[in-house]
Scaffold this motif. Structure first.
Motif, PDB file in Angstrom:
ATOM      1  N   VAL A 154      30.868  23.037 -17.793  1.00  0.00           N
ATOM      2  CA  VAL A 154      29.963  23.140 -16.650  1.00  0.00           C
ATOM      3  C   VAL A 154      28.866  24.122 -17.030  1.00  0.00           C
ATOM      4  CG1 VAL A 154      29.710  23.853 -14.245  1.00  0.00           C
ATOM      5  CG2 VAL A 154      31.734  22.569 -14.959  1.00  0.00           C
ATOM      6  N   ILE A 155      27.613  23.687 -16.919  1.00  0.00           N
ATOM      7  CA  ILE A 155      26.463  24.504 -17.306  1.00  0.00           C
ATOM      8  C   ILE A 155      25.665  24.806 -16.043  1.00  0.00           C
ATOM      9  CG2 ILE A 155      24.478  24.681 -18.831  1.00  0.00           C
ATOM     10  CD1 ILE A 155      26.711  21.740 -19.362  1.00  0.00           C
ATOM     11  N   THR A 156      25.494  26.089 -15.748  1.00  0.00           N
ATOM     12  CA  THR A 156      24.871  26.500 -14.499  1.00  0.00           C
ATOM     13  C   THR A 156      23.720  27.458 -14.748  1.00  0.00           C
ATOM     14  OG1 THR A 156      26.985  26.307 -13.347  1.00  0.00           O
ATOM     15  CG2 THR A 156      25.274  27.566 -12.244  1.00  0.00           C
ATOM     16  N   GLY A 157      22.577  27.139 -14.129  1.00  0.00           N
ATOM     17  CA  GLY A 157      21.437  28.038 -14.124  1.00  0.00           C
ATOM     18  C   GLY A 157      21.033  28.332 -12.699  1.00  0.00           C
ATOM     19  N   SER A 158      19.967  29.075 -12.537  1.00  0.00           N
ATOM     20  CA  SER A 158      19.515  29.414 -11.193  1.00  0.00           C
ATOM     21  C   SER A 158      18.993  28.195 -10.451  1.00  0.00           C
ATOM     22  CB  SER A 158      18.421  30.480 -11.265  1.00  0.00           C
ATOM     23  OG  SER A 158      17.296  29.990 -11.979  1.00  0.00           O
ATOM     24  N   SER A 159      18.638  27.144 -11.191  1.00  0.00           N
ATOM     25  CA  SER A 159      18.019  25.978 -10.555  1.00  0.00           C
ATOM     26  C   SER A 159      18.873  24.720 -10.606  1.00  0.00           C
ATOM     27  CB  SER A 159      16.666  25.688 -11.220  1.00  0.00           C
ATOM     28  OG  SER A 159      16.822  25.472 -12.608  1.00  0.00           O
ATOM     29  N   GLY A 160      20.121  24.800 -11.072  1.00  0.00           N
ATOM     30  CA  GLY A 160      20.929  23.596 -11.074  1.00  0.00           C
ATOM     31  C   GLY A 160      22.178  23.713 -11.917  1.00  0.00           C
ATOM     32  N   THR A 161      23.052  22.698 -11.769  1.00  0.00           N
ATOM     33  CA  THR A 161      24.339  22.669 -12.457  1.00  0.00           C
ATOM     34  C   THR A 161      24.608  21.277 -13.013  1.00  0.00           C
ATOM     35  OG1 THR A 161      25.277  24.392 -11.047  1.00  0.00           O
ATOM     36  CG2 THR A 161      26.834  22.969 -12.168  1.00  0.00           C
ATOM     37  N   ALA A 162      25.112  21.231 -14.251  1.00  0.00           N
ATOM     38  CA  ALA A 162      25.465  19.971 -14.894  1.00  0.00           C
ATOM     39  C   ALA A 162      26.890  20.061 -15.421  1.00  0.00           C
ATOM     40  CB  ALA A 162      24.493  19.656 -16.034  1.00  0.00           C
ATOM     41  N   TYR A 163      27.567  18.916 -15.451  1.00  0.00           N
ATOM     42  CA  TYR A 163      28.909  18.812 -16.018  1.00  0.00           C
ATOM     43  C   TYR A 163      28.864  17.831 -17.173  1.00  0.00           C
ATOM     44  CZ  TYR A 163      33.759  17.075 -16.404  1.00  0.00           C
ATOM     45  OH  TYR A 163      34.993  16.675 -16.863  1.00  0.00           O
ATOM     46  N   PHE A 164      29.251  18.304 -18.362  1.00  0.00           N
ATOM     47  CA  PHE A 164      29.384  17.463 -19.540  1.00  0.00           C
ATOM     48  C   PHE A 164      30.869  17.311 -19.806  1.00  0.00           C
ATOM     49  CE2 PHE A 164      29.939  17.606 -24.269  1.00  0.00           C
ATOM     50  CZ  PHE A 164      29.616  16.283 -24.499  1.00  0.00           C
ATOM     51  N   ALA A 165      31.382  16.074 -19.687  1.00  0.00           N
ATOM     52  CA  ALA A 165      32.825  15.859 -19.742  1.00  0.00           C
ATOM     53  C   ALA A 165      33.377  15.843 -21.147  1.00  0.00           C
ATOM     54  CB  ALA A 165      33.175  14.547 -19.045  1.00  0.00           C
ATOM     55  N   GLY A 166      32.526  15.650 -22.178  1.00  0.00           N
ATOM     56  CA  GLY A 166      33.044  15.470 -23.524  1.00  0.00           C
ATOM     57  C   GLY A 166      33.814  14.166 -23.591  1.00  0.00           C
ATOM     58  N   ASP A 167      34.997  14.184 -24.196  1.00  0.00           N
ATOM     59  CA  ASP A 167      35.925  13.056 -24.179  1.00  0.00           C
ATOM     60  C   ASP A 167      37.098  13.448 -23.295  1.00  0.00           C
ATOM     61  OD1 ASP A 167      34.845  10.993 -25.594  1.00  0.00           O
ATOM     62  OD2 ASP A 167      36.051  11.273 -27.397  1.00  0.00           O
ATOM     63  N   THR A 168      37.432  12.608 -22.331  1.00  0.00           N
ATOM     64  CA  THR A 168      38.551  12.929 -21.456  1.00  0.00           C
ATOM     65  C   THR A 168      38.961  11.698 -20.676  1.00  0.00           C
ATOM     66  OG1 THR A 168      39.367  14.439 -19.718  1.00  0.00           O
ATOM     67  CG2 THR A 168      37.110  13.632 -19.499  1.00  0.00           C
ATOM     68  N   ASP A 169      40.209  11.680 -20.258  1.00  0.00           N
ATOM     69  CA  ASP A 169      40.645  10.747 -19.233  1.00  0.00           C
ATOM     70  C   ASP A 169      40.514  11.471 -17.889  1.00  0.00           C
ATOM     71  OD1 ASP A 169      41.641   8.533 -17.944  1.00  0.00           O
ATOM     72  OD2 ASP A 169      43.520   8.449 -19.068  1.00  0.00           O
ATOM     73  N   VAL A 170      40.728  10.736 -16.824  1.00  0.00           N
ATOM     74  CA  VAL A 170      40.673  11.339 -15.497  1.00  0.00           C
ATOM     75  C   VAL A 170      41.868  12.275 -15.311  1.00  0.00           C
ATOM     76  CG1 VAL A 170      40.545  10.877 -13.020  1.00  0.00           C
ATOM     77  CG2 VAL A 170      39.609   9.227 -14.643  1.00  0.00           C
ATOM     78  N   TYR A 171      41.644  13.387 -14.633  1.00  0.00           N
ATOM     79  CA  TYR A 171      42.745  14.267 -14.276  1.00  0.00           C
ATOM     80  C   TYR A 171      42.496  14.795 -12.865  1.00  0.00           C
ATOM     81  CZ  TYR A 171      39.417  17.844 -15.869  1.00  0.00           C
ATOM     82  OH  TYR A 171      38.294  18.615 -16.048  1.00  0.00           O
ATOM     83  N   PRO A 172      43.559  15.040 -12.082  1.00  0.00           N
ATOM     84  CA  PRO A 172      43.393  15.339 -10.655  1.00  0.00           C
ATOM     85  C   PRO A 172      42.526  16.549 -10.366  1.00  0.00           C
ATOM     86  CG  PRO A 172      45.686  14.832 -11.154  1.00  0.00           C
ATOM     87  CD  PRO A 172      44.977  14.931 -12.468  1.00  0.00           C
ATOM     88  N   GLU A 173      42.541  17.547 -11.261  1.00  0.00           N
ATOM     89  CA  GLU A 173      41.802  18.784 -10.999  1.00  0.00           C
ATOM     90  C   GLU A 173      40.287  18.594 -11.043  1.00  0.00           C
ATOM     91  OE1 GLU A 173      45.877  19.540 -11.972  1.00  0.00           O
ATOM     92  OE2 GLU A 173      44.324  18.482 -13.109  1.00  0.00           O
TER      93      GLU A 173
END
Length: 278
Positions: A154-173
């Motif tokens: 998760v990359i967060t700045g003062s003007s926004g947030t992005a999520y880069f999942a990489g490689d993953t399957d779905v997980y509940p969290e």
């Protein structure tokens, strides 16, 4: 550059305001350029025409998409996500890697500005907060390389947030993904396929990616990890190869619409800037 106290985080969310600040370009496979607060972040940079037995089947991304990079994020050590020759061309970037991968990149990759993050840790780099989050994926460097965690970021700045999942399957969290110092998840970069005719464990197909979308609830989603690399010679030999290269992101968008997901899905071809409009 400093590690941030894990308690100084908020996971609240607000409705879509019609404006998404992080700018994203999809260079191909899992390589994206994320620009927040003037900081240029490159994810899992793999830019060569051939990597091991994989051949790039689309034109190279424009050079300006990988110039003047401030931060590189490596999700795991697989060859199609951690390419040492590509990393050698980014000498000025701070390289953030999963816990256990730092030594390998320093000794084998010749990189000096490397920061290791364990799952759940946050570092402030170039004014952005970068948090390593869980990924349901194997982190071994094949065939006999080191094993490190596989993570998303998760990359967060003062003007926004992005999520880069990489490689993953779905997980509940994913439903409670930590977003430090933020009130919304603006954009999620989600893998929807891979590089061949089949997916192994620890990956998402279009339907599984929509499952993730329902948990994450970002304002905008961009399908990645598709249409870029294919086993050498297989495109010509395998019937339906062209559909495998182009259909997964379209299926992802169609399924998201069928399920009534409120997120805006933006399908972007490799080598292009993501065009987000309210």
């Amino acid at each position: 550059m400093r590690l941030v106290d894990r308690q100084s985080r908020s996971a609240g969310r607000i409705p879509y305001s019609g404006h998404v600040t992080p700018s994203v370009s999809f260079l191909g496979h899992a390589t994206t350029l994320i620009e927040i607060d003037g900081v240029r972040v490159l994810t899992d940079p793999v830019l060569r025409p051939r990597v091991t037995f994989l051949h790039r089947v689309v034109p190279p991304a424009p050079e300006d998409m990988s110039n003047a990079i401030d931060v590189v994020l490596i999700s795991h050590l697989h060859h199609d996500h951690c390419d040492l020759p590509t990393l050698s061309k980014l000498p000025d970037a701070v390289v953030v890697v999963p816990y256990g991968a730092g030594g390998y990149l320093r000794t084998r990759g010749g990189l000096s500005n490397v920061v290791e993050l364990a799952e759940g840790e946050t570092v402030e780099v170039r004014g952005l907060l970068v948090t390593a989050v869980h990924a349901d994926h194997d982190g071994l460097r094949p065939p006999f390389g080191p094993r490190a965690q596989a993570v998303g970021y998760v990359i967060t700045g003062s003007s926004g947030t992005a999520y880069f999942a990489g490689d993953t399957d779905v997980y509940p969290e994913m439903a409670t993904l930590t977003i430090p110092e933020s009130t919304s998840l603006d954009i999620a970069l989600l893998p929807v396929w891979g590089w061949g005719p089949n997916l192994g464990p620890g990956h998402m197909n279009p339907a599984r990616a929509v499952d993730a979308l329902e948990l994450l609830q970002p304002l905008v989603a961009v399908p990645i990890h598709w249409g870029t690399y294919f086993p050498y010679g297989m495109k010509a030999a395998l019937r339906g190869a062209n559909q495998l290269l182009v259909r997964p992101p379209e299926q992802f968008a169609e399924l998201a619409a069928e399920r009534g997901v409120a997120t805006s899905v933006v399908v972007t071809e490799p080598g292009h800037r993501v065009q987000v409009s309210p």
